[in-house]
Write a protein that holds these residues in place. Structure first.
Motif, PDB file in Angstrom:
ATOM      1  N   GLN A 154       0.821  -1.199   0.000  1.00 45.30           N
ATOM      2  CA  GLN A 154       0.000   0.000   0.000  1.00 45.30           C
ATOM      3  C   GLN A 154       0.859   1.254   0.000  1.00 45.30           C
ATOM      4  N   SER A 157       2.368   1.724  -3.407  1.00 48.34           N
ATOM      5  CA  SER A 157       1.329   2.184  -4.337  1.00 48.34           C
ATOM      6  C   SER A 157       1.036   3.664  -4.142  1.00 48.34           C
ATOM      7  N   PHE A 217      -5.896   4.135   3.630  1.00 43.66           N
ATOM      8  CA  PHE A 217      -5.115   2.918   3.872  1.00 43.66           C
ATOM      9  C   PHE A 217      -4.732   2.793   5.344  1.00 43.66           C
ATOM     10  N   TYR A 256     -10.744  -0.549   0.019  1.00 43.45           N
ATOM     11  CA  TYR A 256     -11.059  -0.692  -1.407  1.00 43.45           C
ATOM     12  C   TYR A 256     -11.251   0.678  -2.060  1.00 43.45           C
ATOM     13  N   TRP A 259      -7.767   1.881  -2.673  1.00 43.98           N
ATOM     14  CA  TRP A 259      -7.192   1.226  -3.855  1.00 43.98           C
ATOM     15  C   TRP A 259      -7.776   1.806  -5.135  1.00 43.98           C
ATOM     16  N   CYS A 262      -6.244   5.192  -5.724  1.00 44.93           N
ATOM     17  CA  CYS A 262      -4.827   5.039  -6.054  1.00 44.93           C
ATOM     18  C   CYS A 262      -4.647   4.597  -7.510  1.00 44.93           C
TER      19      CYS A 262
END
Length: 327
Positions: A154, A157, A217, A256, A259, A262
Motif C-alpha cells: 500500500q 502504491s 489505507f 477498497y 485502492w 490510487c
C-alpha cells in the motif's frame, strides 16, 4: 527504525512498587512461534503477581544475550493495572547490547512522573525515529513498523500515485512551447525559476488527493483483528492497540476505496501525461522533467519531514498536557 533493533534473546522483567517487588518474569520462551520483539514491534503481555505492588517506582529489564541477533533497542515500557486502571510509563530509549551503547544488557528505569519527569525534548527524541520510519511515506516502504496495518504494498502504491499525479500536474503547466529564460543546465536537465515555481505549485495541487489515499489505507481496520495476529490475549489487546497508534477508525471497506483512488490517480496521470508529451519538443520536455524532479524533491525532503515533525510536536504537546491534567 534502527537496523537489527529487534532481539532474539529471552527478555526478563522485574517490577518494583512502593509496597512490594515482583519476581523476575520471563517475557519470552525459547521456541516461541509468536514473532515478538521484532524491529518496530509493540507487544503486549498479561503479567500476574501474588499481591499488590502499590504504586510502581521502577522496572529492571534484561535479556540473556542469546540467539542470532540478541542486541535490542527498547523504546519504552507501559504498564497498566487491570484493577485500578492506573498506568505507568517507563522511558528507556536505549540499546541493551554488549557491542552497542554502554555495553550493558540490563537497565533499571524509574517511572516517568513527578519524581522522574521527562520533558518535551525527551518526547520528541523518543518519537522521532519511529514516526520518521512509519509516517514518511517514501522511507516507510522500507522502514515501516512490523505492527503497522499499513502494508508495504500500500505504501509503495501511494508513492506511485504521488509520482504519476505529480507528472500530470506539472504537464498541465507545459501545454505550449516555450523557452526557459535564465536556465541552469545540470547534466541533461535545465532548471529555471519558472520550473521550480511550477514544481512547488504542482506538489501542493496533488497533495490533498494523496493525503486522502494514505489516510484511507492507514485508518481502515484490517480484515483480521490484531489480537488474533499477535496473540496478545483479549485483556491486553486494548492497551496494545492504543500503544500501536493504529487509529483504525474506518471500516474495512474503505481500503477498497483507497485502492480505487490510487489506481485511478496513477492510470489517469500516466495516460494524460502521454497525451501532453505528444505536443512537446525537446526543450519543453526537459523543462517538464525538471519540474517533476522539483515536485518529488519537495515531497521527499520538505513536505514529508515537515508532516512528521508536526505530528511529533503535536503528540508531544498533547502528552505533556495529558500528563499535567492527570496529576
Amino acid at each position: 527504525m534502527w537496523r537489527n533493533s529487534g532481539t532474539t534473546a529471552n527478555v526478563a522483567l522485574t517490577i518494583t512498587g512502593d509496597s512490594d517487588e515482583s519476581k523476575t518474569m520471563l517475557m519470552r520462551n525459547n521456541g516461541n512461534e509468536c514473532k515478538i520483539f521484532s524491529r518496530g514491534s509493540i507487544d503486549g503481555f498479561i503479567l500476574v503477581t501474588t499481591g499488590s505492588l502499590g504504586s510502581l517506582k521502577e522496572i529492571t529489564i534484561t535479556h540473556d544475550n542469546s540467539g542470532r541477533n540478541p542486541s535490542w533497542f527498547l523504546e519504552n515500557v507501559t504498564i497498566k493495572d487491570k484493577q485500578t486502571y492506573k498506568q505507568w510509563i517507563f522511558l528507556v530509549n536505549r540499546w541493551l547490547a554488549v557491542e552497542k551503547g554502554d555495553g550493558q544488557i540490563e537497565v533499571t528505569v524509574g517511572c516517568s512522573g513527578e519524581e522522574n519527569p521527562f520533558g518535551f525534548s525527551e518526547h520528541v527524541r523518543s518519537q522521532a525515529p519511529r514516526r520518521l520510519a512509519d509516517s514518511h511515506i517514501w522511507m516507510s516502504v522500507v522502514g515501516k513498523a512490523s505492527s503497522s496495518t499499513f502494508t508495504r504494498v500500500q505504501r509503495a502504491s501511494c508513492c506511485l500515485s504521488i509520482l504519476f499525479s505529480a507528472m500530470i500536474a506539472n504537464a498541465m503547466f507545459y501545454n505550449t512551447n516555450g523557452e526557459s529564460d535564465g536556465a541552469i543546465r545540470v547534466g541533461p536537465f535545465k532548471f529555471s525559476w519558472r520550473q521550480i515555481v511550477v514544481g512547488v505549485q504542482s506538489g501542493l495541487i496533488v497533495a490533498p488527493v494523496n493525503i486522502l489515499i494514505v489516510l484511507l489505507f492507514r485508518s481502515s481496520r484490517p480484515r483480521k483483528k490484531l489480537e488474533e495476529n499477535y496473540k496478545t490475549g483479549a485483556d491486553s489487546s486494548h492497551l496494545v492497540e492504543k500503544m500501536r497508534k493504529s487509529s483504525c477508525a474506518l471500516p474495512h471497506f474503505c481500503i477498497y476505496i483507497g485502492w480505487f483512488l490510487c489506481v485511478v490517480t496513477s492510470l489517469t496521470g500516466a495516460t494524460f501525461t502521454v497525451f501532453y508529451s505528444l505536443m512537446w519538443g525537446k526543450e519543453l520536455a526537459e523543462q517538464w522533467l525538471g519540474s517533476v524532479f522539483t515536485s518529488l524533491s519537495e515531497d521527499v525532503f520538505f513536505a514529508q519531514p515537515a508532516k512528521v515533525m508536526f505530528i511529533i510536536i503535536l503528540t508531544s504537546v498533547f502528552l505533556k498536557r495529558e500528563k499535567k491534567s492527570g496529576k
